[in-house]
Scaffold this motif. Structure first.
Motif, PDB file in Angstrom:
ATOM      1  N   SER A 199      -6.178  -6.801  -2.310  1.00 49.46           N
ATOM      2  CA  SER A 199      -5.891  -5.431  -2.720  1.00 49.46           C
ATOM      3  C   SER A 199      -6.452  -5.106  -4.119  1.00 49.46           C
ATOM      4  N   ALA A 200      -6.764  -6.053  -4.965  1.00 46.22           N
ATOM      5  CA  ALA A 200      -7.226  -5.972  -6.073  1.00 46.22           C
ATOM      6  C   ALA A 200      -8.864  -5.713  -5.972  1.00 46.22           C
ATOM      7  N   ALA A 219       0.085   3.495  -3.057  1.00 44.35           N
ATOM      8  CA  ALA A 219      -1.130   3.259  -3.463  1.00 44.35           C
ATOM      9  C   ALA A 219      -1.900   4.548  -4.009  1.00 44.35           C
ATOM     10  N   ASN A 254     -10.193  -2.312  -4.762  1.00 46.94           N
ATOM     11  CA  ASN A 254     -10.083  -1.264  -5.758  1.00 46.94           C
ATOM     12  C   ASN A 254     -11.368  -1.119  -6.660  1.00 46.94           C
ATOM     13  N   ILE A 282     -10.642  -0.034 -10.398  1.00 47.91           N
ATOM     14  CA  ILE A 282     -10.261  -1.116 -11.256  1.00 47.91           C
ATOM     15  C   ILE A 282     -11.268  -2.143 -11.715  1.00 47.91           C
ATOM     16  N   GLU A 283     -12.111  -2.359 -10.588  1.00 48.70           N
ATOM     17  CA  GLU A 283     -13.113  -3.347 -11.212  1.00 48.70           C
ATOM     18  C   GLU A 283     -14.254  -2.677 -11.979  1.00 48.70           C
ATOM     19  N   ALA A 318      -3.460   5.607  -7.408  1.00 51.65           N
ATOM     20  CA  ALA A 318      -4.765   6.037  -7.530  1.00 51.65           C
ATOM     21  C   ALA A 318      -5.411   7.222  -8.052  1.00 51.65           C
ATOM     22  N   GLY A 353       0.552  -1.237   0.025  1.00 51.29           N
ATOM     23  CA  GLY A 353      -0.138  -0.035   0.087  1.00 51.29           C
ATOM     24  C   GLY A 353       0.838   1.155   0.181  1.00 51.29           C
ATOM     25  N   ARG A 386      -4.865   7.369 -11.659  1.00 50.91           N
ATOM     26  CA  ARG A 386      -5.882   6.673 -12.443  1.00 50.91           C
ATOM     27  C   ARG A 386      -7.193   7.666 -12.368  1.00 50.91           C
ATOM     28  N   GLU A 387      -7.242   8.059 -11.119  1.00 53.61           N
ATOM     29  CA  GLU A 387      -8.726   8.820 -11.133  1.00 53.61           C
ATOM     30  C   GLU A 387      -8.698   9.945 -12.216  1.00 53.61           C
ATOM     31  N   TYR A 402      -4.387  -8.305 -10.725  1.00 55.52           N
ATOM     32  CA  TYR A 402      -3.870  -7.437  -9.715  1.00 55.52           C
ATOM     33  C   TYR A 402      -2.901  -6.475 -10.733  1.00 55.52           C
TER      34      TYR A 402
END
Length: 220
Positions: free
Chosen positions: A128-129, A64, A132, A135-136, A68, A61, A71-72, A218
């Motif tokens: 961890s996956a 992370a 998130n 990611i899903e 994140a 983490g 990615r956002e 992942y």
């Protein structure tokens, strides 16, 4: 814990990441991590983290938030009708851009790749996956775009995708460190996006049950 404690934790994390990256997860003892960190307290890992599992969770983490945020930002600019290539970019580029931002030498890609290869660490990465949701969501949109590909085939290809992205980044990180490759992480990122898009959308020539249940994808 205070600034001294925070600094000690960071030094231990640096030492652990390097040793795990170069030697493997199971080959490195807590005592060796403490020695690499330059402390005479061989119980430093237990003192600062509580134990081995907590240290590994802290390492996973550690960056992370940076990934994140990247990615956002990409997802916020996605069109509603974004295709597979753009959706994959939101999965892959944040990780690759994060690696590019790290000071040299860096060990991050090799550490994460080592985590992926250790059976006892699969549960840590899977949690961890699952934790998130962004990611899903991206994976769900990619599956919708590839509606003609069977779910079984997509499970198997997603497993390959994760292994390929992490493996290529780990090897490239090592090559950058030893000077055999220039640091061009942007090029690596788009090469991986193109490769993954082609692999995911390739026709299925032989239906089978290579993977008959979801294989956790992942990506940091």
């Amino acid at each position: 814990m205070g600034q001294h404690g925070d600094h000690a934790r960071e030094v231990l994390l640096d030492a652990a990441e390097e040793l795990f990256a170069t030697n493997g997860i199971d080959a490195v003892s807590n005592r060796r991590i403490a020695e690499r960190a330059g402390t005479a307290n061989h119980s430093a890992v237990a003192y600062h983290f509580g134990g081995r599992d907590e240290l590994l969770h802290a390492l996973i983490g550690r960056h992370a938030a940076d990934t994140a945020l990247r990615r956002e930002a990409l997802v916020s600019n996605l069109a509603d009708d974004a295709g597979v290539h753009d959706l994959l970019a939101c999965l892959i580029l944040p990780w690759v851009e994060h690696l590019a931002s790290l000071p040299l030498p860096s060990w991050r890609a090799r550490f994460v790749n080592q985590m992926r290869t250790v059976p006892s660490m699969h549960e840590v990465l899977s949690r961890s996956a699952v934790a998130n949701p962004l990611i899903e969501t991206l994976v769900g949109r990619i599956e919708a775009e590839l509606g003609t590909i069977s779910r079984t085939a997509l499970y198997g290809r997603s497993w390959i995708l994760g292994s390929m992205v992490l493996g290529v980044c780990a090897e490239y990180e090592a090559r950058v460190q030893d000077g055999t490759e220039p640091a061009n992480w942007t090029g690596v990122g788009y090469f991986l996006i193109d490769s993954c898009a082609g692999m995911l959308s390739a026709p299925v020539t032989h239906p089978g049950d290579f993977i008959s249940r979801p294989a956790p994808l992942y990506l940091p």
